[in-house]
Write an enzyme that holds these catalytic residues in place. Sequence first.
Site, PDB file in Angstrom:
ATOM      1  N   ASP A 349       1.076  -1.074   0.019  1.00 42.89           N
ATOM      2  CA  ASP A 349      -0.192  -0.062   0.177  1.00 42.89           C
ATOM      3  C   ASP A 349       0.892   1.152   0.071  1.00 42.89           C
ATOM      4  OD1 ASP A 349      -2.379   1.373  -0.026  1.00 42.89           O
ATOM      5  OD2 ASP A 349      -1.715   1.830   2.367  1.00 42.89           O
ATOM      6  N   GLU A 378       2.164  -0.271  -4.882  1.00 41.45           N
ATOM      7  CA  GLU A 378       0.945   0.753  -5.425  1.00 41.45           C
ATOM      8  C   GLU A 378       1.479   2.199  -6.029  1.00 41.45           C
ATOM      9  OE1 GLU A 378      -3.195   3.380  -3.879  1.00 41.45           O
ATOM     10  OE2 GLU A 378      -1.961   2.360  -2.070  1.00 41.45           O
TER      11      GLU A 378
END
Length: 634
Positions: A349, A378
């Site tokens: 993330d 990400e």
Amino acid sequence: MNTIPDCVFHSRSLACKAPYGAVPAGQTVEFSTYPKREHGTEHITLWVEEDGKEPEAFPMRWYGLVGARDHYTTSFTPPHPGLYWYYFTMDTADGPRYCARGYAGRAEIIDTLGDKYQLTVYDPDYQPPRWFGRGITYNIFPDRFCRDKMPVQPEGEGIAPRVLHENWDDIPVYRPNENGEILNNDFFGGTLRGVISKLDYLESLHVTTIYFNPMFQAYSNHRYDTGDYKRIDPLFGSEEDFRRLCEQAAARGMRVVLDGVFNHTGYDSRYFNARGRYNSVGAHQSKDSPYYRWYDFQEWPDKYGSWWGIYTLPQVREMDESYLDYIIESEDSVVRRWLRLGASGWRLDVADELPDAFIQKLNAAAKREKPDALVIGEVWEDASNKIAYSERRKYFQGGELDSVMNYPLRDAILSFLNGGTAEHFAETMECIRENYPRDVFYNLMNVIGTHDTARALTLLGVTDEEWKMDRDGRAQYELPPDRLAIALRKLRLAAVIQFTMPGSPTIYYGDEAGRQGFEDPFNRRTYPWGQEDRELLAFYRRLCALRADSHTLADGELHFVRCHGALLQYERVSETSRLMVVINRGHHHIRTCVQAVYAVDMMTGEGFEDADSHGVHISVPPETAYVLRCFGTP
């Protein structure tokens, strides 16, 4: 292409730069330029600068004439991984000129230094695991995919009272409470056992990777506010359930990738423990907490760094020694522990908010545990030249990311289908292909929908005015039948592009069933079991079968053939077959030619044989996509 270009330099032509795109360190790159004879060019110099350093000159030698153009050559061998930039200077009869990057890699001759060309150089000894890009990925938001029983209030350390939905079809809670906060503490009760019960379904889609949004214990339903990295959220299941899922998935040829949220923890967590729900002594409770040094306190305990200023997501100091040990380095670290229990990789993330050194250590630890472990980042932009917090990132130079979420592809697909040009789509993809190492480009997570974006079907059908509705309106919104039909046709075109580009086509749960929804939390509604759009689902199954059976779509070369306005045409070529993808997103028939003696649409079995010396001539109906198997050469 390797024909002589009609410009001084074209970075995507093998006649100008070989090899194509990114190169391994130590690989000699041959450069050629072709100024018109009439320019009276006397000298050309190639200038190469490593990111942040002074440029180095490489004089080009005259190599003869090619038609009405002079031919100059030189070479450059990058000594080590990094990001390099290059351009050319020319001494002409009209004085000095710069040769800099123009549109689509073609050079522009200008009076002042313009945009430079990028050369990505990577570690030749680092090879990303390619099992991911060759297969199909299914993205599950844990609370909303499938439950095996009615949810009951979980108990135990760290558990806060939760709002539980009995009705699977409810709209998620989206209104703020009396304090103006949206708590995200309503749960539908999706479970690991529910996922296990749907493995037959995933197998029918030829899924090879199941990617889960966070499944660890947390206060919120999205679980990006991690409460305990080493415990499955009890509403979702147990460690034994996780083992069983991984074992049964592996028996069907599927792997499991987990979401790692390592830039911040939860306010309500074992580590910060601001509400005192955990038995541990959290950083918010005492400076003597073993976790105190993990956080960036400006004034303890209530003034601290947090992700985007959201107080419930206190940021961590990733390079703190004890944090590194807990997440990465120790034998029972979070990263290694869940790989040992059955996972095959991690999606990071907000990777652009994690230090390069942290990602390097995480990647190394993952591969110590499993040599073919996958690390995905990400990143929403071109990840090869990403600058975050004033630092150029090194994701693809070796030892960091094996893949990233391919948001540029998503944006280009949606833009094209909502009225953009095929030229723009092709240029977006060619920039990525030129800048990424080939093994990364063929390993990308090719998304159309994610938990952070509105549902693809909604995006392809709503009007600008409808975006202005209040949240109550957006919560209840469904596309009217006429525009739903249009959006469904567009979604099919989007899926064809997604499944025929290099990388792993990634289905966000429910998109294949016709789920609609605006932004969070409307894009996170439950999978509509029993209410699927059967025609759309059947289409996805055919497309998934085509992708799963095609070595050419997994590994074949990509060439854009004809890209003009509403017509997007490209081919995938391998030693065994040649596939031509033809997309007409317009409202009228478009005639095009396919270089073949005979062609068959792989989706329908329809044959095309109206051939002459140029190839097969095809009239492509409006809003239609063909994936053509090409036979013979005209």
